[in-house]
Design a protein around this motif. Sequence first.
Motif, PDB file in Angstrom:
ATOM      1  N   LEU A 243      23.787 -83.437 -94.519  1.00  0.00           N
ATOM      2  CA  LEU A 243      24.840 -84.448 -94.446  1.00  0.00           C
ATOM      3  C   LEU A 243      25.809 -84.242 -95.604  1.00  0.00           C
ATOM      4  O   LEU A 243      25.406 -84.258 -96.771  1.00  0.00           O
ATOM      5  N   LEU A 244      27.065 -84.023 -95.271  1.00  0.00           N
ATOM      6  CA  LEU A 244      28.115 -83.828 -96.267  1.00  0.00           C
ATOM      7  C   LEU A 244      28.877 -85.148 -96.367  1.00  0.00           C
ATOM      8  O   LEU A 244      29.739 -85.449 -95.547  1.00  0.00           O
ATOM      9  N   ILE A 245      28.540 -85.940 -97.368  1.00  0.00           N
ATOM     10  CA  ILE A 245      28.997 -87.324 -97.438  1.00  0.00           C
ATOM     11  C   ILE A 245      30.197 -87.445 -98.369  1.00  0.00           C
ATOM     12  O   ILE A 245      30.129 -87.073 -99.543  1.00  0.00           O
ATOM     13  N   GLU A 246      31.288 -87.960 -97.818  1.00  0.00           N
ATOM     14  CA  GLU A 246      32.460 -88.266 -98.634  1.00  0.00           C
ATOM     15  C   GLU A 246      32.530 -89.774 -98.820  1.00  0.00           C
ATOM     16  O   GLU A 246      32.462 -90.533 -97.848  1.00  0.00           O
ATOM     17  N   VAL A 247      32.668 -90.196-100.060  1.00  0.00           N
ATOM     18  CA  VAL A 247      32.651 -91.615-100.402  1.00  0.00           C
ATOM     19  C   VAL A 247      34.083 -92.108-100.584  1.00  0.00           C
ATOM     20  O   VAL A 247      34.864 -91.512-101.328  1.00  0.00           O
ATOM     21  N   LYS A 248      34.415 -93.197 -99.901  1.00  0.00           N
ATOM     22  CA  LYS A 248      35.734 -93.809-100.004  1.00  0.00           C
ATOM     23  C   LYS A 248      35.582 -95.245-100.516  1.00  0.00           C
ATOM     24  O   LYS A 248      34.662 -95.953-100.110  1.00  0.00           O
ATOM     25  N   PRO A 249      36.491 -95.690-101.395  1.00  0.00           N
ATOM     26  CA  PRO A 249      36.411 -97.078-101.858  1.00  0.00           C
ATOM     27  C   PRO A 249      36.809 -98.078-100.790  1.00  0.00           C
ATOM     28  O   PRO A 249      36.521 -99.265-100.899  1.00  0.00           O
ATOM     29  N   SER A 250      37.477 -97.594 -99.746  1.00  0.00           N
ATOM     30  CA  SER A 250      37.902 -98.472 -98.658  1.00  0.00           C
ATOM     31  C   SER A 250      37.897 -97.678 -97.364  1.00  0.00           C
ATOM     32  O   SER A 250      38.198 -96.482 -97.356  1.00  0.00           O
ATOM     33  N   ALA A 251      37.552 -98.351 -96.275  1.00  0.00           N
ATOM     34  CA  ALA A 251      37.589 -97.714 -94.956  1.00  0.00           C
ATOM     35  C   ALA A 251      38.582 -98.445 -94.064  1.00  0.00           C
ATOM     36  O   ALA A 251      38.300 -98.743 -92.900  1.00  0.00           O
ATOM     37  N   GLU A 252      39.751 -98.746 -94.623  1.00  0.00           N
ATOM     38  CA  GLU A 252      40.818 -99.307 -93.802  1.00  0.00           C
ATOM     39  C   GLU A 252      41.141 -98.323 -92.682  1.00  0.00           C
ATOM     40  O   GLU A 252      40.948 -97.115 -92.819  1.00  0.00           O
ATOM     41  N   LEU A 253      41.665 -98.841 -91.577  1.00  0.00           N
ATOM     42  CA  LEU A 253      41.915 -97.991 -90.416  1.00  0.00           C
ATOM     43  C   LEU A 253      42.807 -96.805 -90.752  1.00  0.00           C
ATOM     44  O   LEU A 253      42.576 -95.685 -90.283  1.00  0.00           O
TER      45      LEU A 253
ATOM     46  N   GLU B 288      34.477-105.055-107.229  1.00  0.00           N
ATOM     47  CA  GLU B 288      33.913-105.279-105.901  1.00  0.00           C
ATOM     48  C   GLU B 288      34.535-104.355-104.866  1.00  0.00           C
ATOM     49  O   GLU B 288      33.890-103.989-103.886  1.00  0.00           O
ATOM     50  N   ARG B 289      35.783-103.969-105.089  1.00  0.00           N
ATOM     51  CA  ARG B 289      36.439-103.035-104.171  1.00  0.00           C
ATOM     52  C   ARG B 289      36.260-101.590-104.625  1.00  0.00           C
ATOM     53  O   ARG B 289      36.838-100.677-104.052  1.00  0.00           O
ATOM     54  N   LEU B 290      35.464-101.398-105.676  1.00  0.00           N
ATOM     55  CA  LEU B 290      35.079-100.074-106.162  1.00  0.00           C
ATOM     56  C   LEU B 290      36.264 -99.259-106.674  1.00  0.00           C
ATOM     57  O   LEU B 290      36.234 -98.036-106.670  1.00  0.00           O
ATOM     58  N   PHE B 291      37.300 -99.958-107.131  1.00  0.00           N
ATOM     59  CA  PHE B 291      38.410 -99.273-107.776  1.00  0.00           C
ATOM     60  C   PHE B 291      38.133 -99.056-109.265  1.00  0.00           C
ATOM     61  O   PHE B 291      38.767 -98.212-109.899  1.00  0.00           O
ATOM     62  N   ALA B 292      37.226 -99.848-109.835  1.00  0.00           N
ATOM     63  CA  ALA B 292      36.965 -99.786-111.269  1.00  0.00           C
ATOM     64  C   ALA B 292      35.495-100.086-111.519  1.00  0.00           C
ATOM     65  O   ALA B 292      34.770-100.539-110.630  1.00  0.00           O
ATOM     66  N   GLU B 293      35.068 -99.818-112.741  1.00  0.00           N
ATOM     67  CA  GLU B 293      33.683-100.095-113.106  1.00  0.00           C
ATOM     68  C   GLU B 293      33.621-100.576-114.545  1.00  0.00           C
ATOM     69  O   GLU B 293      34.509-100.299-115.351  1.00  0.00           O
ATOM     70  N   ARG B 294      32.547-101.299-114.835  1.00  0.00           N
ATOM     71  CA  ARG B 294      32.336-101.828-116.174  1.00  0.00           C
ATOM     72  C   ARG B 294      31.086-101.186-116.763  1.00  0.00           C
ATOM     73  O   ARG B 294      30.025-101.167-116.140  1.00  0.00           O
ATOM     74  N   ARG B 295      31.227-100.645-117.970  1.00  0.00           N
ATOM     75  CA  ARG B 295      30.094-100.037-118.662  1.00  0.00           C
ATOM     76  C   ARG B 295      30.126-100.431-120.127  1.00  0.00           C
ATOM     77  O   ARG B 295      31.158-100.292-120.783  1.00  0.00           O
ATOM     78  N   TRP B 296      28.979-100.904-120.608  1.00  0.00           N
ATOM     79  CA  TRP B 296      28.831-101.238-122.017  1.00  0.00           C
ATOM     80  C   TRP B 296      29.950-102.168-122.501  1.00  0.00           C
ATOM     81  O   TRP B 296      30.514-102.001-123.575  1.00  0.00           O
TER      82      TRP B 296
ATOM     83  N   PHE C  34      35.834-101.637-119.523  1.00  0.00           N
ATOM     84  CA  PHE C  34      36.275-101.638-118.137  1.00  0.00           C
ATOM     85  C   PHE C  34      37.235-100.475-117.931  1.00  0.00           C
ATOM     86  O   PHE C  34      38.149-100.266-118.732  1.00  0.00           O
ATOM     87  N   THR C  35      37.027 -99.673-116.869  1.00  0.00           N
ATOM     88  CA  THR C  35      37.888 -98.510-116.643  1.00  0.00           C
ATOM     89  C   THR C  35      38.062 -98.264-115.155  1.00  0.00           C
ATOM     90  O   THR C  35      37.195 -98.614-114.341  1.00  0.00           O
ATOM     91  N   LEU C  36      39.178 -97.657-114.792  1.00  0.00           N
ATOM     92  CA  LEU C  36      39.406 -97.289-113.395  1.00  0.00           C
ATOM     93  C   LEU C  36      38.517 -96.111-113.025  1.00  0.00           C
ATOM     94  O   LEU C  36      38.351 -95.182-113.807  1.00  0.00           O
ATOM     95  N   GLN C  37      37.986 -96.141-111.811  1.00  0.00           N
ATOM     96  CA  GLN C  37      37.254 -94.981-111.318  1.00  0.00           C
ATOM     97  C   GLN C  37      37.956 -94.369-110.105  1.00  0.00           C
ATOM     98  O   GLN C  37      37.646 -93.252-109.710  1.00  0.00           O
ATOM     99  N   ASP C  38      38.909 -95.091-109.537  1.00  0.00           N
ATOM    100  CA  ASP C  38      39.661 -94.542-108.401  1.00  0.00           C
ATOM    101  C   ASP C  38      41.124 -94.979-108.495  1.00  0.00           C
ATOM    102  O   ASP C  38      41.593 -95.790-107.687  1.00  0.00           O
ATOM    103  N   PRO C  39      41.874 -94.448-109.482  1.00  0.00           N
ATOM    104  CA  PRO C  39      43.282 -94.857-109.611  1.00  0.00           C
ATOM    105  C   PRO C  39      44.112 -94.502-108.385  1.00  0.00           C
ATOM    106  O   PRO C  39      45.012 -95.251-107.998  1.00  0.00           O
ATOM    107  N   GLY C  40      43.810 -93.362-107.754  1.00  0.00           N
ATOM    108  CA  GLY C  40      44.564 -92.977-106.566  1.00  0.00           C
ATOM    109  C   GLY C  40      44.376 -93.957-105.422  1.00  0.00           C
ATOM    110  O   GLY C  40      45.335 -94.327-104.735  1.00  0.00           O
ATOM    111  N   GLY C  41      43.137 -94.396-105.210  1.00  0.00           N
ATOM    112  CA  GLY C  41      42.875 -95.367-104.154  1.00  0.00           C
ATOM    113  C   GLY C  41      43.536 -96.702-104.426  1.00  0.00           C
ATOM    114  O   GLY C  41      44.051 -97.361-103.514  1.00  0.00           O
ATOM    115  N   LEU C  42      43.535 -97.116-105.694  1.00  0.00           N
ATOM    116  CA  LEU C  42      44.176 -98.375-106.065  1.00  0.00           C
ATOM    117  C   LEU C  42      45.684 -98.290-105.858  1.00  0.00           C
ATOM    118  O   LEU C  42      46.308 -99.226-105.344  1.00  0.00           O
TER     119      LEU C  42
END
Length: 345
Positions: free
Chosen positions: A50-60, A183-191, A194-202
């Motif tokens: 399985l070659l899995i591509e992860v997307k922060p959103s599955a809009e149509l 919650e929309r997986l555009f960013a994450e919080r660590r220690w 807070f930082t963006l993890q998907d600036p392109g998707g946002l």
Amino acid sequence: MLQDVEKHLTRFFAEIPDLGVTTRREPSSRHGFRPDIEVRLRRGDRRAVLLIEVKPSAELRIVHDWVDRLAQLPEAPDAHYPILCAPYISVKAAEVLKSHRVGYIDLSGNCWLDLGFLFVERSGQPNRFKVPKEQRNLFAARASRIVRTMLEHPGKDWTLQELAQTSGVSVGLVHRVAKALEERLFAERRWGRFTLQDPGGLLDAWRSFYVEQRIRWRRYYWAMVQDVRTGMHEIASYARELEVRYVFTGPAAASLLVPHLMVSAIHCYVDALKPVLLDSLKADPVPSGGNLWFSVIQREDIFLGSHQIEDLYVVSDIQMYLDLSALGGRGEEAAQTLRERRLQF
């Protein structure tokens, strides 16, 4: 996000009896397709990859673009299956994927896999990542200041206090927006940072929202303009003299950053459109077309990040990208060029 997906996949496949599973994150490109996660399955003498591509959103729109891209790639060898993974895949998005015989797994519990020796379908699970109404609009005027600040510094780690101070908003609003971004997986919080993890998707999400908004442009025909650059300097000179706050956007502004763009009109935000300014320019209103477009904007967010080029104030690269996208046609082409050369995400 990939760590969350891996945990979900581990739990998901553990529920299927007599199935051997090996997972590898960020494997090398395969057959023109670069998955985020590779999962190798085995049951007896049967195998599947399985070659899995992860997307922060599955809009149509995103799903359609994804399957169209798959169709242009070389056909994967037997037992290799591209799979889409997202926080939630709606019924309509699932129908699109199944119609192309493409599997999917979402983090809300829905899935469809048809691997020959293994068929799994689960549906009807609600969106676990649905943003509450009060947090839904990340791109409202004040909330968008936070998004804008983060996109202008996509690699920076922030505390909530730093982000509030830089964006000029309250810590409470930053907390709500940060939660929505997570919650929309555009960013994450660590220690505690807070930082963006998907600036392109946002940025894609903001563009989709922005192009549906109606910026009210007042169009004029300016017969006296000699060339675009000279015209921009003349507008800036009159604006300074009349104490009108201005900032250029659109193709004319982009041409200062990206050479060789075709420019047919000057777009300019002002905080007041004084009749004396139009009289000085000898600009006549027109119902359509026109080579001089003004929009009266008193919201501070449009002016945030503006800077000078050749003594002319222009909007930030993020705002320019949004405005170019909203113009459509050649504006969209200019937006893509700006994104590739300046934003690079």
